[in-house]
Design a protein around this motif. Structure first.
Motif, short mmCIF file in Angstrom:
data_model
loop_
_atom_site.label_atom_id
_atom_site.label_comp_id
_atom_site.label_asym_id
_atom_site.label_seq_id
_atom_site.Cartn_x
_atom_site.Cartn_y
_atom_site.Cartn_z
N LEU A 1 0.84 -1.21 0.00
CA LEU A 1 0.00 0.00 0.00
C LEU A 1 0.87 1.25 0.00
CD1 LEU A 1 -2.92 -0.50 2.51
CD2 LEU A 1 -3.00 -0.42 0.05
N SER B 1 3.74 1.58 -1.20
CA SER B 1 4.39 1.79 -2.49
C SER B 1 3.43 2.46 -3.47
CB SER B 1 4.91 0.47 -3.06
OG SER B 1 3.84 -0.32 -3.51
N LEU B 2 2.15 2.52 -3.15
CA LEU B 2 1.21 3.29 -3.97
C LEU B 2 1.24 4.77 -3.61
CD1 LEU B 2 -1.97 1.03 -3.82
CD2 LEU B 2 -0.17 1.04 -5.53
N GLN C 1 -2.17 7.55 -0.40
CA GLN C 1 -3.03 6.45 -0.77
C GLN C 1 -3.14 5.45 0.39
OE1 GLN C 1 -4.17 6.87 -4.15
NE2 GLN C 1 -5.68 5.93 -2.83
N PHE D 1 -9.86 8.55 -1.65
CA PHE D 1 -9.10 9.72 -2.08
C PHE D 1 -8.12 9.29 -3.17
CE2 PHE D 1 -5.26 12.27 -1.89
CZ PHE D 1 -5.73 13.56 -1.84
N PRO E 1 -4.92 10.90 -5.22
CA PRO E 1 -4.05 12.07 -5.33
C PRO E 1 -3.87 12.51 -6.77
CG PRO E 1 -2.75 10.13 -4.89
CD PRO E 1 -4.18 9.70 -4.84
N PRO F 1 0.92 7.70 -8.05
CA PRO F 1 2.33 7.60 -7.68
C PRO F 1 3.12 6.70 -8.63
CG PRO F 1 0.93 6.40 -6.18
CD PRO F 1 0.04 7.19 -7.05
N MET F 2 4.36 6.52 -8.27
CA MET F 2 5.27 5.80 -9.16
C MET F 2 4.66 4.50 -9.66
SD MET F 2 7.88 4.36 -6.38
CE MET F 2 7.41 4.16 -4.68
N THR G 1 4.05 0.85 -10.39
CA THR G 1 4.46 -0.36 -9.70
C THR G 1 4.28 -1.54 -10.63
OG1 THR G 1 2.28 -0.80 -8.86
CG2 THR G 1 3.68 0.61 -7.52
N MET H 1 2.41 -3.91 -10.15
CA MET H 1 1.14 -4.57 -9.88
C MET H 1 0.28 -4.77 -11.12
SD MET H 1 -0.56 -3.00 -6.56
CE MET H 1 0.57 -2.65 -5.26
N LYS I 1 -6.57 -3.61 -3.73
CA LYS I 1 -6.06 -2.80 -2.61
C LYS I 1 -7.16 -1.91 -2.03
CE LYS I 1 -1.84 -4.07 -2.39
NZ LYS I 1 -2.05 -5.36 -1.75
N TRP J 1 -7.07 3.40 -11.27
CA TRP J 1 -7.03 4.03 -9.94
C TRP J 1 -8.44 4.34 -9.47
CZ3 TRP J 1 -2.90 4.35 -6.82
CH2 TRP J 1 -1.65 4.09 -7.38
N MET K 1 -10.03 1.33 -8.16
CA MET K 1 -9.60 1.03 -6.79
C MET K 1 -10.47 1.81 -5.80
SD MET K 1 -5.95 1.50 -4.91
CE MET K 1 -6.11 3.24 -4.70
#
Lengths: 329, 262
Positions: free
Chosen positions: A209, A211-212, A216, B83, B85, B89-90, B92, B94, B102, B151, B154
């Motif tokens: 988590l 790493s997200l 987040q 939420f 952002p 982010p970077m 992954t 996944m 998640k 996202w 998610m």
């Protein structure tokens, strides 16, 4: 990846580990026939068993601390060897032996863990990481800062060892990364490693988590600061415990997670389960090779790991430096 | 008057020694999509983070349907507010499905595998975002628009009443922006689930076209709030952006469009 192929890879890796362990029990510095070994007239089998168990635990611990550190920092070069965390642990353990009379397994373990923690803390600040978002701009600074810490700590530790004849006898072998041949004070670190390897598995979800992104993770109900603290504790104690047993080993924590992640197809928990047998097999194998190639002498596992690890590192770097994938800022 | 969705009272927020909000009060009405607009650095993202409970204000309170967000446990909060952002982010390693799963984190029980409800929520979220076909792909193998949808999926799987999005359209081309906003419209229109979306937007035309309410911020102050046709006027555009402009309804949807004169 389907469940079936995950299970079959895991079973295969465990079989490889069994094979490596068998080789490690069968072959050593002293060439003996299978019959003599099984009759165990020399106590060889027992000492080789102990040695194999140590190598399995240390190999797995190094692999896992590398995997967690790499995921936490988002940096495929982060490994307790390269980042100086192992070296910090080694310096602390040596300093304890040099300056104080304490040398029980627990004392060495504690000192090594504290040393690993201090080195990690220094690293975090030298590399200028934001305590929460972590990854930021530390792609390049992290290994550079780590190199500085590693060189300094290992130089100091070697100086302390060379300053004293008794220290030389006890630790010169250890500082180059050697799996112990006779049981001395390894029980406590071995126990701690086993517990942490199980506990670490349950931090995978949180770590993934994080790493997200810190936000987040927070908005999904997992405090990112707590995750960082949990993971760093795990990494430093694993590193401290393995250094207490086998000295500062490099490369293992760098290469094994790389392979494990590649096999795991994006799931950290799978990568974790793969990294355990791969790391253990790698170190057992390195140790066995070291005992056999220079009979009747021994080449330490740390040296074999570095010999094989150097070229492998170059391959990893070529992969990492190829653009995209892990985007380094 | 109906109870507001978010009730913000006397909010004071400092970030890095700089005061972003001082005694800020506002109410966001309980309607489908609320858009937050304003110039760069006016505190839009900070406000959104406060609504999500990710930034703890120095003073004041944010209430979600009467409940103080600062007093909720992080799990309780995560079950009510999702939420996303500004920059996902970077990248992954996944898979799409792994990422969407998640979103179930606040509902999962420790040490237990995913329940049937978890699996259902994930497949519903994938379906709503039209990602079912791509569920086994890695995120790195997706296009920008698909990744953005992953996202959002998610956040959907999190099954919260409220979804907060920070500039979800910034990196998308026009058709993808429209498709994304249409997806948000579908979400709030779904029967049986009273979902609410609060979204920070830069593009005023998009904001006016798809939002039910617009909230305009400038320099930590509330400039305007209301339906797009009331919130977007030459006066508010001047106050928000310092820009002389005319505002005219577009000929197709009769939503306000801003025509800068400078």
């Amino acid at each position: 990846m389907s469940r079936a192929s995950f299970a079959s890879i895991l079973v295969l890796l465990c079989l490889v580990l069994c094979l490596c362990a068998a080789l490690s029990l069968r072959f050593g510095a002293a060439p003996v026939t299978l019959g003599a070994l099984l009759n165990d007239t020399l106590g060889l089998l027992e000492s080789r068993m102990f040695r194999t168990v140590c190598a399995i635990c240390v190999g797995a611990a190094m692999a896992i601390s590398g995997l967690m550190l790499q995921t936490l920092t988002g940096n495929p070069l982060a490994d307790p060897g390269i980042t100086g965390i192992n070296a910090g642990a080694a310096l602390a353990a040596i300093a304890l032996a040099y300056f104080t009379p304490f040398n029980s397994g627990m004392a060495i373990l504690l000192a090594a863990s504290v040393g690993a923690g201090l080195a990690g803390y220094t690293l975090w600040h030298l590399a200028g990481a934001d305590p929460v978002s972590g990854a930021g701009g530390i792609a390049l600074r992290l290994p550079l800062a780590g190199l500085a810490i590693e060189t300094l700590c290992l130089a100091l530790a070697t100086a302390l060892i060379l300053a004293d004849a008794e220290m030389q006898a006890r630790y010169l072998r250890w500082i180059s990364g050697a799996i112990p041949a006779v049981a001395r004070t390894e029980t406590a670190p071995l126990g701690v490693i086993s517990v942490l390897l199980v506990a670490g598995y349950f931090t995978c979800e949180r770590l993934e988590l994080l790493s997200l992104g810190a936000d987040q993770s927070d908005s999904l109900g997992r405090n990112p600061n707590r995750t960082v603290a949990l993971v760093l504790t795990c990494v430093t104690v694993l590193s401290g415990a393995s250094v207490a047993i086998a000295g500062p080993l490099a490369f293992l924590g760098l290469l094994v997670p790389f392979v494990a992640r590649g096999l795991a197809a994006g799931s950290l928990r799978r990568a974790y389960l793969f990294a355990l047998p791969i790391g253990a097999s790698a170190l057992v194998l390195a140790d066995t090779i070291g005992r056999v190639i220079a009979r009747p002498g021994e080449v330490h596992a740390g040296i074999i790991a570095a010999l094989l690890g150097g070229p492998a590192l170059i391959m990893v770097l070529r992969r990492v430096l190829r653009p995209a994938r892990w985007h380094a800022e | 008057m109906k109870q507001p969705l978010f009730d913000i009272q006397d909010l004071t927020v400092k970030l890095g020694g700089k005061r972003i909000y001082s005694q800020f009060s506002a109410q966001l009405p309980d309607v489908g999509i609320t858009g937050i607009i304003g110039p760069n650095g006016c505190g839009k993202s900070t406000l959104l983070r406060c609504l999500g409970g990710l930034t703890t204000p120095e003073n004041g309170s944010v209430r979600l349907r009467g409940a103080d967000i600062g007093h909720l446990s992080s799990i309780a909060r995560a079950r009510q507010i999702a939420f996303l952002p500004q920059e996902p982010p970077m990248l992954t390693d996944m898979t799409v499905e792994g990422l969407v799963a998640k979103g179930r984190t606040p509902w999962r029980k420790a040490f237990l595998p995913a329940s049937q409800a978890d699996r259902d929520a994930v497949s519903q979220a994938l379906e709503a975002t039209q990602l079912t076909e791509l569920r086994h792909r890695r995120l790195t193998a997706l296009s920008g628009g698909q990744r953005q949808r992953a996202w959002i999926a998610m956040a959907l799987a999190q099954q919260t009443e409220v979804i907060l999005l920070d500039e979800p359209t910034s990196y998308l081309d026009l058709p993808h922006q429209i498709r994304l906003m249409q997806l948000l419209r579908d979400l709030v229109a779904q029967k049986g689930q009273a979902r609410r979306v609060v979204v920070v937007l830069h593009d005023l035309t998009i904001a006016a076209r798809f939002c039910d309410t617009l909230v305009g911020l400038s320099d930590g102050k509330l400039i305007c709030a209301g339906p797009p046709s009331e919130a977007l006027t030459p006066k508010t555009v001047m106050q928000l952006y310092g820009l002389r402009a005319q505002v005219r309804p577009d000929p197709v949807f009769a939503r306000p469009v801003v025509y800068p004169e400078e």
